[in-house]
Design a protein around this motif. Structure first.
Motif, PDB file in Angstrom:
ATOM      1  N   ALA A  94      -0.529  54.318  90.264  1.00  0.00           N
ATOM      2  CA  ALA A  94      -1.789  53.948  90.397  1.00  0.00           C
ATOM      3  C   ALA A  94      -2.846  54.783  91.149  1.00  0.00           C
ATOM      4  O   ALA A  94      -2.471  55.467  92.039  1.00  0.00           O
ATOM      5  CB  ALA A  94      -1.906  52.431  90.981  1.00  0.00           C
ATOM      6  N   ARG A  95      -4.007  55.269  90.667  1.00  0.00           N
ATOM      7  CA  ARG A  95      -4.852  56.311  91.154  1.00  0.00           C
ATOM      8  C   ARG A  95      -5.524  55.731  92.522  1.00  0.00           C
ATOM      9  O   ARG A  95      -5.789  54.605  92.570  1.00  0.00           O
ATOM     10  CB  ARG A  95      -6.070  56.562  90.112  1.00  0.00           C
ATOM     11  CG  ARG A  95      -6.825  57.532  90.686  1.00  0.00           C
ATOM     12  CD  ARG A  95      -7.729  58.218  89.511  1.00  0.00           C
ATOM     13  NE  ARG A  95      -8.404  59.516  90.089  1.00  0.00           N
ATOM     14  CZ  ARG A  95      -7.648  60.619  89.989  1.00  0.00           C
ATOM     15  NH1 ARG A  95      -6.214  60.934  89.679  1.00  0.00           N
ATOM     16  NH2 ARG A  95      -8.192  61.924  90.549  1.00  0.00           N
ATOM     17  N   LEU A 150       1.286  71.316  87.742  1.00  0.00           N
ATOM     18  CA  LEU A 150       1.704  71.034  86.431  1.00  0.00           C
ATOM     19  C   LEU A 150       0.536  70.450  85.552  1.00  0.00           C
ATOM     20  O   LEU A 150      -0.291  69.745  86.522  1.00  0.00           O
ATOM     21  CB  LEU A 150       2.609  70.290  86.358  1.00  0.00           C
ATOM     22  CG  LEU A 150       4.057  70.611  86.602  1.00  0.00           C
ATOM     23  CD1 LEU A 150       5.080  69.734  86.272  1.00  0.00           C
ATOM     24  CD2 LEU A 150       4.576  71.993  86.067  1.00  0.00           C
ATOM     25  N   GLN A 151       0.093  70.916  84.592  1.00  0.00           N
ATOM     26  CA  GLN A 151      -1.090  70.278  83.640  1.00  0.00           C
ATOM     27  C   GLN A 151      -0.158  69.288  82.503  1.00  0.00           C
ATOM     28  O   GLN A 151       1.142  69.588  82.610  1.00  0.00           O
ATOM     29  CB  GLN A 151      -1.715  71.223  82.982  1.00  0.00           C
ATOM     30  CG  GLN A 151      -2.466  71.996  83.779  1.00  0.00           C
ATOM     31  CD  GLN A 151      -3.438  71.383  84.726  1.00  0.00           C
ATOM     32  OE1 GLN A 151      -4.151  70.402  84.439  1.00  0.00           O
ATOM     33  NE2 GLN A 151      -3.858  71.812  86.064  1.00  0.00           N
ATOM     34  N   PRO A 152      -0.888  68.480  81.914  1.00  0.00           N
ATOM     35  CA  PRO A 152      -0.048  67.562  80.983  1.00  0.00           C
ATOM     36  C   PRO A 152       0.735  68.540  79.979  1.00  0.00           C
ATOM     37  O   PRO A 152       0.227  69.711  79.480  1.00  0.00           O
ATOM     38  CB  PRO A 152      -1.267  66.945  80.164  1.00  0.00           C
ATOM     39  CG  PRO A 152      -2.345  66.725  81.373  1.00  0.00           C
ATOM     40  CD  PRO A 152      -2.179  68.000  82.136  1.00  0.00           C
ATOM     41  N   THR A 166      -1.284  59.538  87.943  1.00  0.00           N
ATOM     42  CA  THR A 166      -0.725  60.164  86.793  1.00  0.00           C
ATOM     43  C   THR A 166       0.758  59.580  86.136  1.00  0.00           C
ATOM     44  O   THR A 166       1.120  58.608  86.943  1.00  0.00           O
ATOM     45  CB  THR A 166      -0.434  61.585  87.249  1.00  0.00           C
ATOM     46  OG1 THR A 166      -0.189  62.386  86.125  1.00  0.00           O
ATOM     47  CG2 THR A 166       0.564  61.844  88.211  1.00  0.00           C
ATOM     48  N   THR A 167       1.121  60.077  85.294  1.00  0.00           N
ATOM     49  CA  THR A 167       2.348  59.614  84.604  1.00  0.00           C
ATOM     50  C   THR A 167       3.157  61.033  84.556  1.00  0.00           C
ATOM     51  O   THR A 167       2.923  61.892  83.928  1.00  0.00           O
ATOM     52  CB  THR A 167       2.078  59.030  83.191  1.00  0.00           C
ATOM     53  OG1 THR A 167       1.046  57.938  83.254  1.00  0.00           O
ATOM     54  CG2 THR A 167       3.324  58.711  82.586  1.00  0.00           C
ATOM     55  N   LEU A 212       5.405  66.532  83.280  1.00  0.00           N
ATOM     56  CA  LEU A 212       4.131  65.648  83.397  1.00  0.00           C
ATOM     57  C   LEU A 212       3.346  65.285  81.875  1.00  0.00           C
ATOM     58  O   LEU A 212       3.448  66.047  81.071  1.00  0.00           O
ATOM     59  CB  LEU A 212       3.027  66.571  83.937  1.00  0.00           C
ATOM     60  CG  LEU A 212       1.481  66.096  84.356  1.00  0.00           C
ATOM     61  CD1 LEU A 212       1.486  64.903  85.257  1.00  0.00           C
ATOM     62  CD2 LEU A 212       0.615  67.219  84.774  1.00  0.00           C
ATOM     63  N   ILE A 213       3.243  63.998  81.818  1.00  0.00           N
ATOM     64  CA  ILE A 213       2.640  63.341  80.842  1.00  0.00           C
ATOM     65  C   ILE A 213       1.324  63.218  80.638  1.00  0.00           C
ATOM     66  O   ILE A 213       0.343  63.731  79.704  1.00  0.00           O
ATOM     67  CB  ILE A 213       3.278  61.946  80.454  1.00  0.00           C
ATOM     68  CG1 ILE A 213       4.893  62.313  80.079  1.00  0.00           C
ATOM     69  CG2 ILE A 213       2.450  61.344  79.310  1.00  0.00           C
ATOM     70  CD1 ILE A 213       5.678  61.981  81.082  1.00  0.00           C
ATOM     71  N   GLU A 214       0.720  62.711  81.919  1.00  0.00           N
ATOM     72  CA  GLU A 214      -0.694  62.695  81.950  1.00  0.00           C
ATOM     73  C   GLU A 214      -1.105  62.932  83.652  1.00  0.00           C
ATOM     74  O   GLU A 214      -0.440  62.709  84.458  1.00  0.00           O
ATOM     75  CB  GLU A 214      -1.211  61.321  81.930  1.00  0.00           C
ATOM     76  CG  GLU A 214      -1.186  60.544  80.103  1.00  0.00           C
ATOM     77  CD  GLU A 214      -1.391  59.345  80.082  1.00  0.00           C
ATOM     78  OE1 GLU A 214      -2.076  58.674  81.215  1.00  0.00           O
ATOM     79  OE2 GLU A 214      -1.434  58.847  79.033  1.00  0.00           O
TER      80      GLU A 214
END
Length: 327
Positions: free
Chosen positions: A153-154, A209-211, A174-175, A191-193
């Motif tokens: 949760a952000r 990491l990026q998505p 994030t996910t 990292l997914i999102e």
């Protein structure tokens, strides 16, 4: 702390910035709170005496006047007691070390929703520790042993930290998936999102990491690369999926998932690529039989475990598979 400022705080005459300063001071230790309580008693006595001196000599105080004065003092005391209680409760929650523990046995999986709304899936043979009273500090920290899939949760003011034996993962919302079994050399974060940072608290070694990027340990270093498929995360629905992975890597994962010990006696097959999907509930023996046909090897079960239902093997015991290449 300046006594004048503390008296202003007790009297309710401080500015918002001054109140924050006093609150921070109160949270530092118990002695500060005791000092404030002593000043409060002095303040109460001063207010009472001041009201008595306002009366002209010889003039009898009325019951109503005393009652009004008592109500005013009682109101001040009640307000201060409420503030101190509230601040103490916040301090206690923020510094609480009591942790809730969720343990997932070998061959199973589980999910839970944390107090902040974060959803966590736990893979087989994993443990998650999280604050029993919810998140009340600047960081939302949990401790993971095993593999977990997080939908965080952000909350930009309170970063979410996943602490593992080897590295930590820091996010805002994030996910991502983390695999960090304590008795394994493997560590991987995908990292997914959103955006995550993987780091070691006592070093400068960190990777952002990026998505669709993942990081894993190789020779003690973090190495980043891209990924295009989510097949590695199907364990959330009870499916173990491998795509062009070396047999040795598959064996290591199976050891973690089913808490068994697999002994490969032929290094020639260790690098053989494997692709396939297996249902978690089918068990380790079924998976090994499928791999046997796919790669081509013989295996033997340790004689002391013949006839034992593998689902019923206690977690503290190991099942040994001797792996030999077929002729």
């Amino acid at each position: 702390m300046d006594t004048k400022l503390l008296n202003k705080y007790i009297a309710g005459d401080v500015l918002p910035e001054e109140k924050k300063e006093v609150v921070r001071w109160l949270k530092e230790n118990e002695e500060h709170r005791e000092q404030l309580m002593q000043l409060r008693h002095i303040y109460d006595a001063t207010v009472w005496n001041a009201n008595l001196k306002e009366e002209k000599p010889g003039k009898k105080k009325t019951v109503t006047h005393y009652l009004r004065t008592s109500i005013k003092i009682a109101a001040v005391v009640a307000m201060l007691a409420f503030i101190l209680h509230k601040e103490y409760q916040e301090y206690r929650l923020e510094h609480s070390t009591e942790m809730q523990v969720m343990t997932v046995p070998a061959g199973q999986r589980a999910s839970l929703v944390l107090a902040d709304g974060t959803t966590v899936w736990l893979n087989s043979n994993s443990i998650l520790k999280y604050p029993a009273a919810g998140f009340h500090s600047k960081e939302r920290k949990v401790i993971l042993e095993g593999e977990g899939y997080f939908e965080v949760a952000r909350d930009e003011k309170h970063p979410f930290i996943v602490e593992t034996e080897k590295y930590n993962v820091r996010v805002l919302g994030t996910t991502f998936n983390v695999s960090a079994y304590p008795d394994s050399d493997l560590f991987e974060t995908s990292l997914i999102e959103g955006k995550v940072t993987v780091y070691q608290p006592d070093t400068q070694n960190e990777v952002t990491l990026q998505p669709n990027e993942k990081v894993e340990t190789r020779d003690g270093k973090l190495c980043k690369e891209a990924f295009t498929s989510d097949h590695a995360f199907l364990w959330r629905i009870g499916v173990y999926s491998f795509k062009n992975e070396p047999l040795e890597a598959v064996f290591k994962k199976l050891e973690q998932y089913y808490e068994v010990r697999i002994i490969n006696k032929n290094i020639e097959i260790a690098s053989r690529p494997c692709t396939g999907k297996f249902r978690q509930k089918e068990g380790i023996e079924h998976v090994v039989k499928v791999l046997q046909k796919y790669v081509g090897f013989d295996y033997t079960l340790d004689p002391q475990y013949f006839g034992v239902d593998l689902y019923g093997v206690p977690p503290s015991r190991s099942v040994n598979f001797g792996i030999n290449l077929s002729f």
